[in-house]
Scaffold this motif. Structure first.
Motif, PDB file in Angstrom:
ATOM      1  N   VAL A   1       6.694  -0.889 -11.637  1.00 40.52           N
ATOM      2  CA  VAL A   1       7.229  -0.712 -12.984  1.00 40.52           C
ATOM      3  C   VAL A   1       7.971  -1.995 -13.345  1.00 40.52           C
ATOM      4  O   VAL A   1       8.730  -2.525 -12.541  1.00 40.52           O
ATOM      5  N   GLY A   2       7.782  -2.494 -14.548  1.00 38.73           N
ATOM      6  CA  GLY A   2       8.391  -3.773 -14.910  1.00 38.73           C
ATOM      7  C   GLY A   2       7.712  -4.930 -14.195  1.00 38.73           C
ATOM      8  O   GLY A   2       8.358  -5.724 -13.517  1.00 38.73           O
TER       9      GLY A   2
ATOM     10  N   LEU B   1       0.315  -5.416 -19.892  1.00 40.26           N
ATOM     11  CA  LEU B   1       1.237  -5.696 -21.004  1.00 40.26           C
ATOM     12  C   LEU B   1       2.215  -4.548 -21.180  1.00 40.26           C
ATOM     13  O   LEU B   1       3.421  -4.760 -21.368  1.00 40.26           O
ATOM     14  N   ARG B   2       1.719  -3.314 -21.085  1.00 39.41           N
ATOM     15  CA  ARG B   2       2.578  -2.141 -21.247  1.00 39.41           C
ATOM     16  C   ARG B   2       3.542  -1.979 -20.079  1.00 39.41           C
ATOM     17  O   ARG B   2       4.605  -1.354 -20.221  1.00 39.41           O
ATOM     18  N   ALA B   3       3.162  -2.511 -18.918  1.00 36.88           N
ATOM     19  CA  ALA B   3       4.044  -2.432 -17.746  1.00 36.88           C
ATOM     20  C   ALA B   3       5.088  -3.537 -17.747  1.00 36.88           C
ATOM     21  O   ALA B   3       5.829  -3.680 -16.775  1.00 36.88           O
ATOM     22  N   GLY B   4       5.119  -4.317 -18.818  1.00 42.44           N
ATOM     23  CA  GLY B   4       6.167  -5.316 -18.968  1.00 42.44           C
ATOM     24  C   GLY B   4       5.771  -6.743 -18.644  1.00 42.44           C
ATOM     25  O   GLY B   4       6.594  -7.649 -18.751  1.00 42.44           O
ATOM     26  N   CYS B   5       4.517  -6.950 -18.229  1.00 44.83           N
ATOM     27  CA  CYS B   5       4.082  -8.307 -17.890  1.00 44.83           C
ATOM     28  C   CYS B   5       3.989  -9.135 -19.179  1.00 44.83           C
ATOM     29  O   CYS B   5       3.206  -8.787 -20.075  1.00 44.83           O
ATOM     30  N   PRO B   6       4.736 -10.228 -19.301  1.00 41.30           N
ATOM     31  CA  PRO B   6       4.757 -10.966 -20.561  1.00 41.30           C
ATOM     32  C   PRO B   6       3.484 -11.743 -20.860  1.00 41.30           C
ATOM     33  O   PRO B   6       3.125 -11.932 -22.021  1.00 41.30           O
TER      34      PRO B   6
ATOM     35  N   ALA C   1       6.341  -8.351 -13.463  1.00 43.14           N
ATOM     36  CA  ALA C   1       6.657  -9.688 -13.983  1.00 43.14           C
ATOM     37  C   ALA C   1       5.422 -10.566 -14.041  1.00 43.14           C
ATOM     38  O   ALA C   1       5.211 -11.304 -15.012  1.00 43.14           O
TER      39      ALA C   1
ATOM     40  N   GLY D   1       0.471  -9.345 -27.776  1.00 49.35           N
ATOM     41  CA  GLY D   1       0.707  -9.991 -26.489  1.00 49.35           C
ATOM     42  C   GLY D   1      -0.119 -11.242 -26.308  1.00 49.35           C
ATOM     43  O   GLY D   1      -0.835 -11.686 -27.214  1.00 49.35           O
TER      44      GLY D   1
END
Length: 287
Positions: free
Chosen positions: A124-125, A146-151, A127, A175
């Motif tokens: 989760v989150g 992208l939804r899991a927070g990967c920029p 990177a 994104g």
């Protein structure tokens, strides 16, 4: 009511076990879930035959894009992803006209399946995430990261055309994606999470490149691998991977649960579905 999973090849699919277990747990007597060998050529006739006796279709290769022009509606999210794996059949609204009195809406539950599978593994989150492959499932994997927070996920693809489409998918969802050529495949080992969307037949070639390399310089553990293939399992890549591995079954389970909810309007009995799917996998392993 009737539903089915469609694709080619399709004999290996676990979807019937999952959906039938859900119907049984929910007490939906009279509901059926079939397995249909359907390629792109036969898909239009199947879609045209859907009537009020149908609840929906689950779609796998090679139908996730071929179905788009055949339905009445594509959800905004599925259109942004550019690939669907679900057709929901509902009665056509009063006064409406069209095929057999039904309305066909295309949805994407693959993204949910990947996000949920990663979350169960503690990812989760994210990177740094990477996708191997550029097809329809790769689009869902990109969106899931992208939804899991990967920029800015990395995608390693063979085809320039697929690279362009992944770039468009990311842009439609606000994104970015960094697309790399297949020659740069070892670079995915710099990620925290790698999602392999290559088919079973290509797994050995990817394993030959990635598995011997291990973690870059041995400085940190190998990434978490989600291999979307679940049959045959383990794939050569999953077998030789030096880090933690999530099998495609977990993705299938969660996307299937979302399909059950879309088609039945009921909360999916996730643990009953999990138990049924794992029982089939154990039986296949013994065989």
């Amino acid at each position: 009511m009737r539903a089915a999973v469609c694709g080619s090849p399709i004999a290996h699919s676990l979807s019937p076990a999952l959906h039938r277990a859900a119907y049984a747990a929910l007490g939906l007597t009279g509901w059926e879930y079939d397995l249909l060998e359907v390629d792109e050529e036969r898909l239009p006739a199947l879609v045209a035959s859907l009537d009020t006796g149908w609840a929906g279709l689950s779609l796998t290769m090679p139908l996730k894009q071929a179905v788009l022009p055949l339905v009445d509606e594509v959800s905004d999210f599925a259109r942004a992803v550019g690939a669907v794996n679900t057709v929901v059949v509902t009665p056509r609204p009063a006064g409406g006209t069209g095929r057999s009195g039904v309305h066909l809406r295309a949805e994407n539950t693959d993204v949910h399946g990947i996000v949920a599978a990663l979350a169960e593994a503690g990812a989760v989150g994210v990177a740094r995430g990477a996708v191997v492959g550029g097809g329809a499932t790769a689009r869902s994997a990109l969106v899931a990261l992208l939804r899991a927070g990967c920029p800015r996920p990395v995608a390693v693809v063979r085809s320039p055309a697929r690279a362009e489409e992944l770039t468009r998918v990311a842009a439609r969802l606000g994104g970015e994606v960094e697309v790399r050529d297949w020659a740069e495949l070892p670079s995915v080992l710099d990620a925290d999470v790698v999602v392999s969307t290559v088919p079973a037949g290509a797994s050995q070639a990817v394993a030959d490149v990635l598995a011997p390399a291990g973690a870059p310089g041995g400085s940190r553990p190998a990434p978490l691998l989600l291999d979307v293939v679940y049959a045959p399992w383990p794939t050569p890549l999953a077998h030789r991977w030096r880090g933690p591995v999530i099998g495609g079954f977990e993705m299938l389970l969660h996307q299937g649960a979302a399909q059950v909810e879309l088609m039945t309007g009921r909360t999916a009995p996730l643990e009953a579905m999990r138990a049924a799917g794992l029982a089939v996998l154990r039986e296949r392993a013994r065989a």
